[in-house]
Design a protein around this motif. Sequence first.
Motif, short mmCIF file in Angstrom:
data_model
loop_
_atom_site.label_atom_id
_atom_site.label_comp_id
_atom_site.label_asym_id
_atom_site.label_seq_id
_atom_site.Cartn_x
_atom_site.Cartn_y
_atom_site.Cartn_z
N LEU A 1 27.46 14.58 30.26
CA LEU A 1 26.90 14.29 31.58
C LEU A 1 26.49 15.55 32.32
O LEU A 1 25.42 15.61 32.91
N THR A 2 27.35 16.61 32.27
CA THR A 2 27.00 17.80 33.05
C THR A 2 25.75 18.48 32.50
O THR A 2 24.87 18.86 33.26
N LEU B 1 23.34 17.18 30.95
CA LEU B 1 22.17 16.37 31.26
C LEU B 1 21.79 16.48 32.74
O LEU B 1 20.61 16.60 33.09
N MET B 2 22.77 16.41 33.63
CA MET B 2 22.50 16.54 35.06
C MET B 2 21.81 17.87 35.35
O MET B 2 20.90 17.96 36.17
N LEU B 3 22.26 18.92 34.66
CA LEU B 3 21.69 20.25 34.89
C LEU B 3 20.22 20.31 34.46
O LEU B 3 19.46 21.14 34.95
#
Lengths: 354, 307
Positions: A147-148, A150-152
């Motif tokens: 998730l991190t 991808l969010m970045l």
Amino acid sequence: MLEWRRRREPSALMLGLSPLIAIGLTMLTGMIVFSAMGYDGFHAVGSIFLTPFLEPQRWADIGVKGAPLIMIALGLAIGFRANVWNIGAEGQYIMGAIAGTGVALATYDMTGWWILPAMMLAGILGGMAWAAIPAFLRVKLQVSEILTSLMLTYVAVQLLYFLVRGPWKDPDGFNFPQTRMFTADQALPTVLEGSLVHLGIPVALVLAVIAWLLMEKTTAGYAIKVVGLAPAAARHGGFSAARTTWATLLISGALAGLAGLFEAAGPFGQLTPQFPVGYGFTAIIVAFLGRLNPLGIVFGGIVLAVTYVGGEIAQSTVRLPQAATGMFQAMLLFMLLATDVLVRWRIVWRRRVA
Amino acid sequence: MTSVVPVSILMTLIAASTPLLLAALGELVAEKAGVLNLGVEGMMLCGAVAGFAVAFSTGSTGFGLVAAMFAGIAAAMIFAVLALSLMANQVATGLALTIFGIGASSLIGAGFVGRTVTRLQPVFPAALSEHPVLRVIFGHDILVYLSLVLVAGVSYFLRRTRPGLILRAVGENDASAHAIGYPVIAIRYAAIAFGGALAGLGGAYFSLALTPMWADRLTAGRGWIALALVVFSAWKPGRLLLGAYLFGAVMTLELQAKAAGVTWLAPEVLAMAPYLATIAVLTMMSLGRKTGRLDAPACLGKPFSAS
């Protein structure tokens, strides 16, 4: 009735064969789907998969599209081997391009052989820095890197938009949201006179060989594989999962960042809002098609590059929308995951006991 | 008319939260059954494009919603066959589903770019739904109310009903559930289908309610935020509601800043906010407890085979 039997050992034959079966099934499904949508399915699939091989003037295009895919996929595959799921390579690719472009803009009125290497270094560091965030959060706080990372990617895209519309906008660019064009000392040189074949292509191939040596011939590569396959055994063997997470994410960030810089300094020649083209995601397919093996990834990168080039051909020959390429690539990944079952299982025919 | 401003902010907030809530609630049920489906974004896009295409062709938003639901289920079934029947890696299969959804939606949507449909209408009569203050309660479309009812329903189902208990058992210990005689795979298929239906509806909320005009990739990563919300909620529907509305608030920041005349902060920086907030929230969740995945269903993401 048909029955699945678990193989005692994964089938080496199927390991090599299943990508080819998957490609065949994808072509077949593609024909059916595109025909059902009212296109000439047969020619569409032919244009996508065969025409690029048959026309030598397209080979350079295949190389240009394939190089970033191979570079990014190499890093991803090393991580996937260790069960580190970096799916934000697109963001690291963008950050590499941004960092390298920063150097390019700072050296705009300078000349010298050192400028491009400095940009490359900045690209590598930019990608690494972006990958270091999920690595830190995963190792220190057990936050899912899926998730991190991808969010970045979404953050990187917005940062790119901000820069090209704001502080980095070309002052002589008629208000278009784009940076200055890179100068001769900043542009990636071509290695074949008069063609599109740029330095990134041989670099990608060399990196594939280095990655193969790393994974197959060194203790570090062995440690990465053990951490992925048997975390408990790895702990007993003294291989640190934390160090593996850091190493694999930094390697894949570095490779994605360098790919981003090559793309900015090569085919693009500047940064524009069109820069995020999804190579970071397509590279996931490349990594799987290559069986997470660096040499297999060269093959995978060529296949996916062919679908891009062929997709463009199909646009003109059978008016297939460009978006079809994306769906085609996703179908390939589905088929690959489906045929993977043959590696671990075999189908046997058994008469039902009455 | 000072009271009208907070009302309109609340209206935008609720609208922005609803697709997140729908998609995340569906994923919560799938995860409770032990399945990690990272394809939420892809299922949402399938729902968004199917909903739009059908609403555009038939002129009926209702048909669009039904189509979106079935498109979400169909997409979810591709995942289910690969991940459950063929035991493919769930992370990879989920990613494949998202890549597929992006491709399929942009292929099908290619002919619809820039076209518009009738926006999903409020349920209650105009006297209530257009009232300057009461519209906070009565001014919403069917999916807003449905999402709230579903939160309560799923919460009740998981905590108080026997099928809910079985579903949780399958997610916590598939081997034991199988040994007792529960059909692990069938239950997981059903949970994935439910997740697909809600993701499809969540996607259609973008194309039929928020911006009733087709644009490529209009979900812009909300499916991934929905996945993060499930972690944030610690797999509890009530907390999911709270989380979805909090994120709805963050997502409307850009609009609110624009409305308030904020110019010193670039719009791109505000657009980063939901994604940065997701990272911040995931980090805080991890700081809050010693071990990372304490609340997650024990069998989450692990393949199951009876043999």
